[in-house]
Write a protein that holds these residues in place. Sequence first.
Motif, PDB file in Angstrom:
ATOM      1  N   SER A 188      -4.952   0.257   6.154  1.00  0.00           N
ATOM      2  CA  SER A 188      -4.488  -0.305   7.333  1.00  0.00           C
ATOM      3  C   SER A 188      -3.194  -0.035   7.722  1.00  0.00           C
ATOM      4  CB  SER A 188      -4.907  -1.651   7.348  1.00  0.00           C
ATOM      5  OG  SER A 188      -4.482  -2.470   6.666  1.00  0.00           O
ATOM      6  N   VAL A 189      -2.291   0.258   6.682  1.00  0.00           N
ATOM      7  CA  VAL A 189      -1.072   0.345   6.821  1.00  0.00           C
ATOM      8  C   VAL A 189      -0.465   1.780   7.077  1.00  0.00           C
ATOM      9  CG1 VAL A 189       1.361   0.056   5.763  1.00  0.00           C
ATOM     10  CG2 VAL A 189      -0.536  -1.451   5.350  1.00  0.00           C
ATOM     11  N   SER A 190       0.030   2.173   8.320  1.00  0.00           N
ATOM     12  CA  SER A 190       0.323   3.436   8.672  1.00  0.00           C
ATOM     13  C   SER A 190       1.692   3.724   7.755  1.00  0.00           C
ATOM     14  CB  SER A 190       0.836   3.470  10.150  1.00  0.00           C
ATOM     15  OG  SER A 190       1.929   2.925  10.537  1.00  0.00           O
ATOM     16  N   ASN A 191       2.057   5.184   7.886  1.00  0.00           N
ATOM     17  CA  ASN A 191       3.001   5.548   7.231  1.00  0.00           C
ATOM     18  C   ASN A 191       4.317   4.829   7.688  1.00  0.00           C
ATOM     19  OD1 ASN A 191       1.354   7.452   5.416  1.00  0.00           O
ATOM     20  ND2 ASN A 191       1.619   9.152   6.749  1.00  0.00           N
ATOM     21  N   ASP A 192       4.443   4.935   8.962  1.00  0.00           N
ATOM     22  CA  ASP A 192       5.866   4.370   9.467  1.00  0.00           C
ATOM     23  C   ASP A 192       6.014   2.832   8.946  1.00  0.00           C
ATOM     24  OD1 ASP A 192       6.453   6.505  10.931  1.00  0.00           O
ATOM     25  OD2 ASP A 192       5.690   5.877  12.857  1.00  0.00           O
ATOM     26  N   PHE A 198       7.717  -0.754   2.160  1.00  0.00           N
ATOM     27  CA  PHE A 198       8.001  -0.376   0.719  1.00  0.00           C
ATOM     28  C   PHE A 198       9.107   0.648   0.636  1.00  0.00           C
ATOM     29  CE2 PHE A 198       3.205  -0.685   1.533  1.00  0.00           C
ATOM     30  CZ  PHE A 198       3.002  -1.904   0.755  1.00  0.00           C
ATOM     31  N   PRO A 199      10.258  -0.046   0.955  1.00  0.00           N
ATOM     32  CA  PRO A 199      11.485   0.882   0.974  1.00  0.00           C
ATOM     33  C   PRO A 199      11.742   1.584  -0.506  1.00  0.00           C
ATOM     34  CG  PRO A 199      12.090  -1.436   0.638  1.00  0.00           C
ATOM     35  CD  PRO A 199      10.513  -1.344   0.890  1.00  0.00           C
ATOM     36  N   GLN A 200      11.143   1.112  -1.486  1.00  0.00           N
ATOM     37  CA  GLN A 200      11.424   1.769  -2.835  1.00  0.00           C
ATOM     38  C   GLN A 200      10.597   3.266  -2.772  1.00  0.00           C
ATOM     39  OE1 GLN A 200       9.424  -0.732  -2.198  1.00  0.00           O
ATOM     40  NE2 GLN A 200       7.427  -0.815  -3.349  1.00  0.00           N
ATOM     41  N   GLY A 201       9.830   3.431  -1.767  1.00  0.00           N
ATOM     42  CA  GLY A 201       9.047   4.554  -1.408  1.00  0.00           C
ATOM     43  C   GLY A 201       7.562   4.853  -2.029  1.00  0.00           C
ATOM     44  N   TYR A 202       6.887   5.682  -1.823  1.00  0.00           N
ATOM     45  CA  TYR A 202       5.732   5.785  -2.209  1.00  0.00           C
ATOM     46  C   TYR A 202       5.234   7.404  -2.486  1.00  0.00           C
ATOM     47  CZ  TYR A 202       4.665   6.471   2.718  1.00  0.00           C
ATOM     48  OH  TYR A 202       4.560   6.841   4.145  1.00  0.00           O
ATOM     49  N   THR A 203       4.262   7.692  -3.118  1.00  0.00           N
ATOM     50  CA  THR A 203       3.568   9.225  -3.177  1.00  0.00           C
ATOM     51  C   THR A 203       2.686   8.999  -2.452  1.00  0.00           C
ATOM     52  OG1 THR A 203       4.866   9.293  -5.391  1.00  0.00           O
ATOM     53  CG2 THR A 203       3.329  10.626  -5.013  1.00  0.00           C
TER      54      THR A 203
END
Length: 219
Positions: A188-192, A198-203
Amino acid sequence: MPGLTIGDTLPDLEVETTHGSFKLHDFVGNDWAIIFSHPADFTPVCTTELGKMALYEKEFNERGVKLLGVSCDDIQSHKDWIKDIEAYTPGCKVKYPIVADPKKDIIKQLNMVDPDAKDPDGSEVPSRALHVVAPDKKIKLSILYPATTGRNMEEVLRVVDSLQKTAKYKVATPVNWKPGEPVVISPSVSNDEANVMFPQGYTTVDLPSGKEYLRFTNI
């Protein structure tokens, strides 16, 4: 599992326990709680379980989780049985309360009745059931084992860690997840939104479908 289950509000029952009488909502308060039933006092599997639960109580308390046992035996039986539990499991001290339910009303309202087993009189007996209750007094997880199979306390601790993390963030925990390992971001969470949340980033996993729904992050 028919009856009380995930998403339902815990009935605010008045219960008599080895620590006195109280209402279930007062017991939970603003914390989490694990309410677990056992088939009977002075039985082998239950004796091993309650001792191990006592050994894990410190870890549960560190997570803001209270423990509450339930059985159809009376208070004196519980108190006598606790001596056996503590003798069998060295180093354990049963500090959590155990509910007495000789009339078998509470196990019915908590959906902790074994669907198959009966006592010698043909009456209902408790199942080996466990509810995890959140501060909002709702059931967040229910596990039902047969009387022949003891619970795994590491798994109970693991699911509590998962429930608390997913209640705080818009994430889910993947198969075999353990604390400290990556979690997946909710679809439900868009990439934007994910970039902000999640400012730490994601893969993002590259899948044959080309859909970007499997995204891992560390929190």
